[in-house]
Scaffold this motif. Structure first.
Motif, PDB file in Angstrom:
ATOM      1  N   LEU A   1     -11.943  29.742   0.461  1.00 33.29           N
ATOM      2  CA  LEU A   1     -11.709  30.623   1.338  1.00 33.29           C
ATOM      3  C   LEU A   1     -12.566  31.143   2.668  1.00 33.29           C
ATOM      4  O   LEU A   1     -11.869  31.096   3.665  1.00 33.29           O
ATOM      5  CB  LEU A   1     -12.565  32.135   0.640  1.00 33.29           C
ATOM      6  CG  LEU A   1     -12.023  32.694  -0.969  1.00 33.29           C
ATOM      7  CD1 LEU A   1     -12.803  33.819  -1.369  1.00 33.29           C
ATOM      8  CD2 LEU A   1     -10.613  32.677  -0.523  1.00 33.29           C
ATOM      9  N   ASP A   2     -13.611  30.174   2.667  1.00 32.82           N
ATOM     10  CA  ASP A   2     -14.722  30.094   3.398  1.00 32.82           C
ATOM     11  C   ASP A   2     -15.773  28.988   3.876  1.00 32.82           C
ATOM     12  O   ASP A   2     -16.239  28.880   1.965  1.00 32.82           O
ATOM     13  CB  ASP A   2     -14.585  31.161   4.519  1.00 32.82           C
ATOM     14  CG  ASP A   2     -15.483  32.676   3.753  1.00 32.82           C
ATOM     15  OD1 ASP A   2     -15.972  31.702   3.005  1.00 32.82           O
ATOM     16  OD2 ASP A   2     -15.410  33.611   3.738  1.00 32.82           O
ATOM     17  N   ARG A   3     -16.598  28.917   4.565  1.00 35.34           N
ATOM     18  CA  ARG A   3     -17.690  28.458   4.690  1.00 35.34           C
ATOM     19  C   ARG A   3     -18.435  29.476   5.803  1.00 35.34           C
ATOM     20  O   ARG A   3     -18.236  30.203   6.488  1.00 35.34           O
ATOM     21  CB  ARG A   3     -18.260  27.022   5.497  1.00 35.34           C
ATOM     22  CG  ARG A   3     -17.160  26.268   4.187  1.00 35.34           C
ATOM     23  CD  ARG A   3     -17.309  24.627   4.803  1.00 35.34           C
ATOM     24  NE  ARG A   3     -16.936  24.106   3.613  1.00 35.34           N
ATOM     25  CZ  ARG A   3     -15.164  22.795   4.066  1.00 35.34           C
ATOM     26  NH1 ARG A   3     -14.482  24.183   4.854  1.00 35.34           N
ATOM     27  NH2 ARG A   3     -15.016  22.561   2.970  1.00 35.34           N
ATOM     28  N   GLN A   4     -20.180  29.538   4.596  1.00 37.65           N
ATOM     29  CA  GLN A   4     -20.893  30.355   6.276  1.00 37.65           C
ATOM     30  C   GLN A   4     -22.268  30.147   6.026  1.00 37.65           C
ATOM     31  O   GLN A   4     -23.028  29.589   5.275  1.00 37.65           O
ATOM     32  CB  GLN A   4     -20.666  32.180   5.344  1.00 37.65           C
ATOM     33  CG  GLN A   4     -21.519  32.648   6.585  1.00 37.65           C
ATOM     34  CD  GLN A   4     -21.226  34.717   5.820  1.00 37.65           C
ATOM     35  OE1 GLN A   4     -20.263  34.948   5.272  1.00 37.65           O
ATOM     36  NE2 GLN A   4     -20.705  35.287   7.133  1.00 37.65           N
ATOM     37  N   PRO A   5     -22.683  30.234   7.038  1.00 40.73           N
ATOM     38  CA  PRO A   5     -23.810  29.375   7.687  1.00 40.73           C
ATOM     39  C   PRO A   5     -25.220  30.322   6.949  1.00 40.73           C
ATOM     40  O   PRO A   5     -25.682  31.092   7.248  1.00 40.73           O
ATOM     41  CB  PRO A   5     -24.188  29.078   9.066  1.00 40.73           C
ATOM     42  CG  PRO A   5     -23.605  29.642   9.417  1.00 40.73           C
ATOM     43  CD  PRO A   5     -22.711  30.219   8.719  1.00 40.73           C
ATOM     44  N   PHE A   6     -26.123  29.842   6.218  1.00 42.18           N
ATOM     45  CA  PHE A   6     -27.426  30.929   5.745  1.00 42.18           C
ATOM     46  C   PHE A   6     -28.437  30.727   5.552  1.00 42.18           C
ATOM     47  O   PHE A   6     -28.524  29.452   6.553  1.00 42.18           O
ATOM     48  CB  PHE A   6     -27.333  30.963   3.957  1.00 42.18           C
ATOM     49  CG  PHE A   6     -27.308  30.348   3.516  1.00 42.18           C
ATOM     50  CD1 PHE A   6     -26.461  29.026   3.109  1.00 42.18           C
ATOM     51  CD2 PHE A   6     -28.428  30.250   2.457  1.00 42.18           C
ATOM     52  CE1 PHE A   6     -26.994  27.991   2.051  1.00 42.18           C
ATOM     53  CE2 PHE A   6     -28.664  28.970   1.711  1.00 42.18           C
ATOM     54  CZ  PHE A   6     -28.250  27.633   1.887  1.00 42.18           C
TER      55      PHE A   6
ATOM     56  N   ASP B   1     -11.562  23.702   7.058  1.00 44.26           N
ATOM     57  CA  ASP B   1     -10.360  23.271   8.390  1.00 44.26           C
ATOM     58  C   ASP B   1      -8.799  22.818   7.923  1.00 44.26           C
ATOM     59  O   ASP B   1      -8.840  23.063   7.020  1.00 44.26           O
ATOM     60  CB  ASP B   1     -10.787  21.267   7.774  1.00 44.26           C
ATOM     61  CG  ASP B   1     -12.702  21.344   8.257  1.00 44.26           C
ATOM     62  OD1 ASP B   1     -12.981  22.365   9.256  1.00 44.26           O
ATOM     63  OD2 ASP B   1     -13.057  20.778   8.131  1.00 44.26           O
ATOM     64  N   THR B   2      -8.134  21.982   9.053  1.00 41.07           N
ATOM     65  CA  THR B   2      -6.776  22.272   8.673  1.00 41.07           C
ATOM     66  C   THR B   2      -5.816  21.281   7.800  1.00 41.07           C
ATOM     67  O   THR B   2      -5.617  21.825   6.389  1.00 41.07           O
ATOM     68  CB  THR B   2      -6.236  21.730  10.088  1.00 41.07           C
ATOM     69  OG1 THR B   2      -6.688  22.356  11.155  1.00 41.07           O
ATOM     70  CG2 THR B   2      -4.717  21.589   9.726  1.00 41.07           C
TER      71      THR B   2
END
Ligand code: C2O
Ligand code: CU
Ligand code: CU
Length: 539
Positions: free
Chosen positions: A455-460, A481-482
């Motif tokens: 789905l995604d990546r998110q910094p925390f 990423d592609t």
């Protein structure tokens, strides 16, 4: 015989007679041709079923023309093992037999889970990475067996594995998975390709036959006598232990299909390359030094929706990417497949001159027949991501603690291998698994049985999370990423980020595993069982 090399002095580590380690830079690059991996012939076929028999053994093989022969482990006397080629829904039965010696080729750490002194030193269990398979044929790490099945592990299931291949065309691989020694068994050579084809793929007119080449990329180090080098100790050594697992291992040479820095003579035409990172800990950021694009056609678990033109792509341990490389009009050129990935990933040192080179392509063969292959425009239908079918979201931390010897111990959700099962999705349901990485490194997380989408990546805020257990994001979510668009079975969970994947569990129920595919981590507690509950239970 060297008087200092009597057995009594050579206990365990064998340091007094340890041969001098050769540095990788002493070996010439592109001195040997790339080995073509033979396709395994079925043992027999009967009633629409295909039977195979593969035997693990120890033998010597020349891994570089300037090295003495190396003692390795492989299947059917080959490292890598022969390529198994099957078709979607083909009913395949494999007998994986162990004919290995009783003592390990490499230093076993008996403090590691499953490798305690009460079990045989040499144990094997084969797993087909990416296979849609019932639990009893998955190669559960405790379903190990010894030579001729003399001794078997606590979860031993059967001598003949059944693969239903209920999945689309993809580049899978088989490798050993025995608890506590997977890193050593794979490093010794126990790995090979398992390729699934289907009608959709065949209709695409991709480069085929000799122009479809699987490339198993691995790093190794050698002693001067040609033997495989694998550390017996962490640096600095652990007091009181003869042998210790290391946190990660990086070899100083790169091998493709079992040869150090090989070359391949190619025709000026399109090739399909199936790239597999089969290294223990090393990541690769692959690019061609000609600056040309690679057209990615497949991810871990099947064809992409549409090809993607990429100049560079990252592959963590166990990740695959299939690409089409076009050597048309490149007559006479020598093109090097290079690596730019830091080790450890992502914040370690850049590769040196040696580990920056993978292999070379020499465009010098005459074209044998006209290239009628294509780079298709559309290849596959990949359902768009939606959330409405999600029944459960799991939050799982990737963390590290220190063991009683002061070594790093990597954990999944603060639990060890022996802790009770906590992840028990119901067959047929869809879940989001959220990996919260509070360590300093990227961990390639792999789930058995299922394919998933990222789905995604998110910094925390890591310190806030570790101190107060509060997840506060410090930036917006990033798309995958592609090279990650499509079906995956392994995902890079980057440090300081939350990585989310979505998987539909099933079709089978039972006991499987998920783990970090850095083999040194997998062997030292970064692996957990999960149990897919049968949906019947809930009727
Ligand atoms: Cu590639 Cu659990 O394995
Ligand atoms: Cu797997
Ligand atoms: Cu890891």
């Amino acid at each position: 015989m060297d008087p200092w090399c009597q057995d009594s002095l050579c206990n365990g580590g064998g340091f007094c007679c340890a041969p001098e380690r050769a540095t990788g830079s002493k070996l010439r690059k592109f001195a040997d041709p790339l080995p073509v991996l033979p396709v395994k012939k079925p043992w027999f076929k009967e009633d629409g079923k295909t039977y195979y028999h593969l035997t693990m053994n120890q033998f010597k093989q020349r891994l570089h023309s300037d090295l003495p022969d190396t003692t390795v482990w492989g299947y059917d006397g080959m490292y890598p093992g022969p390529t198994v080629k099957v078709h979607t829904n083909e009913q395949v039965y494999v007998k994986w037999n162990n004919c290995l010696p009783d003592t390990h080729l490499l230093p076993v750490d008996q403090t590691v889970h499953g490798a305690y002194p009460d079990v045989p030193e040499v144990r094997t269990v084969t797993h087909i990475h990416g296979a849609c398979v019932r639990p009893e044929s998955d190669g559960y790490p405790e379903a190990w067996f010894t030579k001729n099945f003399d001794r078997t592990g606590p979860y031993f299931t059967r001598k003949m594995y059944h693969y239903e291949n209920c999945q689309q065309a993809s580049t899978l691989w088989y490798h050993d998975h025995a608890l506590g020694i997977t890193r050593l068994n794979v490093y010794a050579g126990l790995a090979g390709f398992y390729l699934i084809s289907d009608e959709n793929e065949k209709a695409l007119h991709l480069p085929e036959g000799e122009f479809d080449i699987p490339l198993l990329i691995q790093d190794r180090s050698f002693n001067a006598d040609g033997s495989l080098y694998y550390p017996s100790q962490t640096d600095p050594p652990v007091p009181g232990l003869e042998t210790s697992i290391v946190a990660m291992f990086f070899g100083d040479t790169i091998l493709v299909n079992g040869k150090v820095w090989p070359y391949l003579e190619v025709e000026p035409r399109r090739y399909r390359l199936r790239l597999l990172n089969g290294s223990n800990s090393r990541f690769y950021m692959l690019f061609l030094d000609s600056g040309q694009q690679m057209f990615q056609i497949a991810t871990d678990s099947g064809l992409r929706a549409v090809p993607a033109a990429l100049k560079q792509m990252t592959l963590a341990p166990a990740e695959r990417a299939e690409v089409i490389v076009d050597f048309t009009n490149m007559n006479g050129r020598e093109i090097v497949l290079k690596n730019a990935a830091p080790a450890p990933y992502p914040d370690g040192p850049k590769p040196d001159q040696d580990t920056a080179a993978v292999m070379q392509f020499r465009v010098k063969k005459r074209i044998t027949r006209i290239d009628t292959s294509r780079i298709p425009e559309v290849m596959n239908h990949i359902p768009p991501l939606s959330f409405k079918d999600v029944t459960r979201v799991r939050k799982l931390t990737l963390n590290s603690v220190t063991d009683q010897f002061g070594r790093d111990l990597m954990l999944l959700d603060n639990r060890t291998w022996d802790d009770p099962v906590t992840e028990n999705p119901v067959a047929g349901t869809t879940e989001i698994w959220t990996f919260i990485n509070v360590t300093m490194h990227t961990h390639p997380i792999h789930l058995h049985l299922v394919d998933f989408q990222i789905l995604d990546r998110q910094p925390f805020d890591v310190s806030r999370f570790t101190e107060k257990k509060e997840l506060r994001f410090t930036g917006s979510p990033r798309h995958p990423d592609t090279e990650e668009e499509g079906w995956k079975d392994t995902v890079r969970a980057d440090p300081g980020e939350v990585t989310r994947i979505k998987a539909r569990f099933g079709p089978f129920s039972g006991l499987y595993v998920w783990h970090c595919h850095i083999l040194e981590h997998e062997d030292y507690e970064m692996m957990r069982p999960f149990y897919v509950l049968s949906s019947q239970t809930f009727l």
